[in-house]
Design an enzyme around this catalytic site. Sequence first.
Site, PDB file in Angstrom:
ATOM      1  N   ARG A  72      26.894  45.614  56.577  1.00  0.00           N
ATOM      2  CA  ARG A  72      27.696  44.174  57.004  1.00  0.00           C
ATOM      3  C   ARG A  72      27.026  43.123  56.051  1.00  0.00           C
ATOM      4  NH1 ARG A  72      26.821  38.711  57.611  1.00  0.00           N
ATOM      5  NH2 ARG A  72      25.383  39.141  59.405  1.00  0.00           N
ATOM      6  N   GLU A  73      25.790  42.715  56.391  1.00  0.00           N
ATOM      7  CA  GLU A  73      25.036  41.666  55.560  1.00  0.00           C
ATOM      8  C   GLU A  73      24.829  42.412  54.125  1.00  0.00           C
ATOM      9  OE1 GLU A  73      23.056  38.578  54.115  1.00  0.00           O
ATOM     10  OE2 GLU A  73      23.763  38.385  56.102  1.00  0.00           O
ATOM     11  N   HIS A  92      31.358  42.241  62.956  1.00  0.00           N
ATOM     12  CA  HIS A  92      30.825  41.004  62.727  1.00  0.00           C
ATOM     13  C   HIS A  92      32.024  40.229  62.359  1.00  0.00           C
ATOM     14  CE1 HIS A  92      27.772  37.486  61.815  1.00  0.00           C
ATOM     15  NE2 HIS A  92      28.807  37.435  60.899  1.00  0.00           N
ATOM     16  N   SER A 102      26.757  33.858  67.953  1.00  0.00           N
ATOM     17  CA  SER A 102      25.839  33.406  67.042  1.00  0.00           C
ATOM     18  C   SER A 102      26.206  31.984  66.570  1.00  0.00           C
ATOM     19  CB  SER A 102      25.191  34.455  65.932  1.00  0.00           C
ATOM     20  OG  SER A 102      24.390  33.833  65.208  1.00  0.00           O
ATOM     21  N   THR A 142      20.172  30.997  58.013  1.00  0.00           N
ATOM     22  CA  THR A 142      21.122  31.226  57.073  1.00  0.00           C
ATOM     23  C   THR A 142      20.656  31.083  55.675  1.00  0.00           C
ATOM     24  OG1 THR A 142      22.931  30.979  58.722  1.00  0.00           O
ATOM     25  CG2 THR A 142      23.810  31.019  56.279  1.00  0.00           C
ATOM     26  N   HIS A 148      18.342  36.582  63.029  1.00  0.00           N
ATOM     27  CA  HIS A 148      18.878  36.876  61.674  1.00  0.00           C
ATOM     28  C   HIS A 148      18.198  35.950  60.742  1.00  0.00           C
ATOM     29  CE1 HIS A 148      21.901  38.417  58.910  1.00  0.00           C
ATOM     30  NE2 HIS A 148      21.852  37.495  58.529  1.00  0.00           N
ATOM     31  N   HIS A 176     -13.225  51.324  46.797  1.00  0.00           N
ATOM     32  CA  HIS A 176     -12.081  51.604  47.785  1.00  0.00           C
ATOM     33  C   HIS A 176     -11.950  53.070  48.005  1.00  0.00           C
ATOM     34  CE1 HIS A 176      -9.631  47.761  48.120  1.00  0.00           C
ATOM     35  NE2 HIS A 176     -10.952  47.410  47.384  1.00  0.00           N
TER      36      HIS A 176
END
Length: 439
Positions: A51-52, A111, A173, A205, A232, A329
């Site tokens: 979705r996003e 969504h 939301s 957002t 989110h 290291h």
Amino acid sequence: MSPPRDFASADATATDDVNRPRVPIASPYTPRYQDPMSNISNFKIIETTLREGEQFANAFFDTKTKVEIAKALDNLGADYIELTSPAASEQSRNDCTVIAGLGLKAKVLTHVRCHLDDVKLAIDTGVDGVNVVMGTSSYLREFSHGKSMEYITKKAIEVIDYVKSKGLEVRFSTEDSFRSDLVDLLAIYRAVDKAGVHRVGIADTVGCANPRQVYEFVRTLRSVVNCDIECHFHNDTGCAIANAYTALEAGATHIDTTVLGIGERNGITPLGGLLARMYTADRAYVMDKYTLPDIRHVENIVAEAVQVTVPFDNYITGFCAFTHKAGIHAKAILNNPSTYEILKPEDFGVSRYVSIGHRLTGWNAVMNRIEQLQLSNMNDDDAKAITQKIKQLADIRPLGLDNVDVLIRQYHTGKQTSEHIKVLNSIESPDQLTTTGNR
């Protein structure tokens, strides 16, 4: 000579560590007693690559790719998989139906806008839950939908009641939460909580929030609502992972992620980065719940689909993530990996690598390579002599591991006839260290 130690092998590392004292993974600054509001050891991931992630500049996922990504996320252990609204396009609606019908262990969500028409379309696809959203900041109310807070509250309750009547999970939301009026937000969250919403959502957002603001906001909200809290976080200013972690500390229960953090603009909290962060807080919980070696697989799928490469410094899977270079290291890592690693690479199905073909190398790392090659009759003084030659040649250009191996093998051959010093002195350029005839 001690047995060979393979710093590229998880099994060898595990064997070496048996008799070594190990420092705890947790920071000594970690509170002895966890905050009772904290959900660091009890959180869920809402994976929203489908979705996003579709809002990422390069993203185009056909149905086959979406199914592949969904199955990979399910195998990894994502609690939820969120899909693009079926109202977006006919193909988006079809994809929701297909993925909802896969029989995944993860719950499938979509969504949508806080509108009954969108919600009805979503329910018809067979998803397990509906995530509804509406902008609440003055910016969005003035320049986007133009609705009042009273209207938003009324519409939210109407939608929540409808989704619940169909037996589905529902989240409400706000959008642009951190630029919305706090009194307005708490009022609407209290109202939807009273209406029986399963989760309320907070959305940064535009990526403007910082961890202190997040903690105070979530902690306040936690005292107002009884339902779960989803967060989110966009990453425009680099705080997405820190904000997600802080939200869980303050009482949030669900975090939105995408693979490689892809999304609108700079994206949101990356799945791999969040899991790395949570692993340091509660390794047992994260390892028991998520199949960590699958992170690389799903990242490769998504990277190919959106035509990007996995960043060199990516959490866990970047090619530098477990590469050690400096001599001091390297020595410590070979003796006890916890000295310079907070994450155990073998837990993520990857390997550490000690780089030795450069001017910063140390003789302990070179000796380790000699042992790996199982070359007899070589001691610390030999390793130190070879190290000095590597440093000399690396001032001209870095050496590949093949070049280093040629140098070590030529030295070892020369030592059989006591000509090893002569061999070293005869090598003046990295170009002389070819692999031909030295395999």
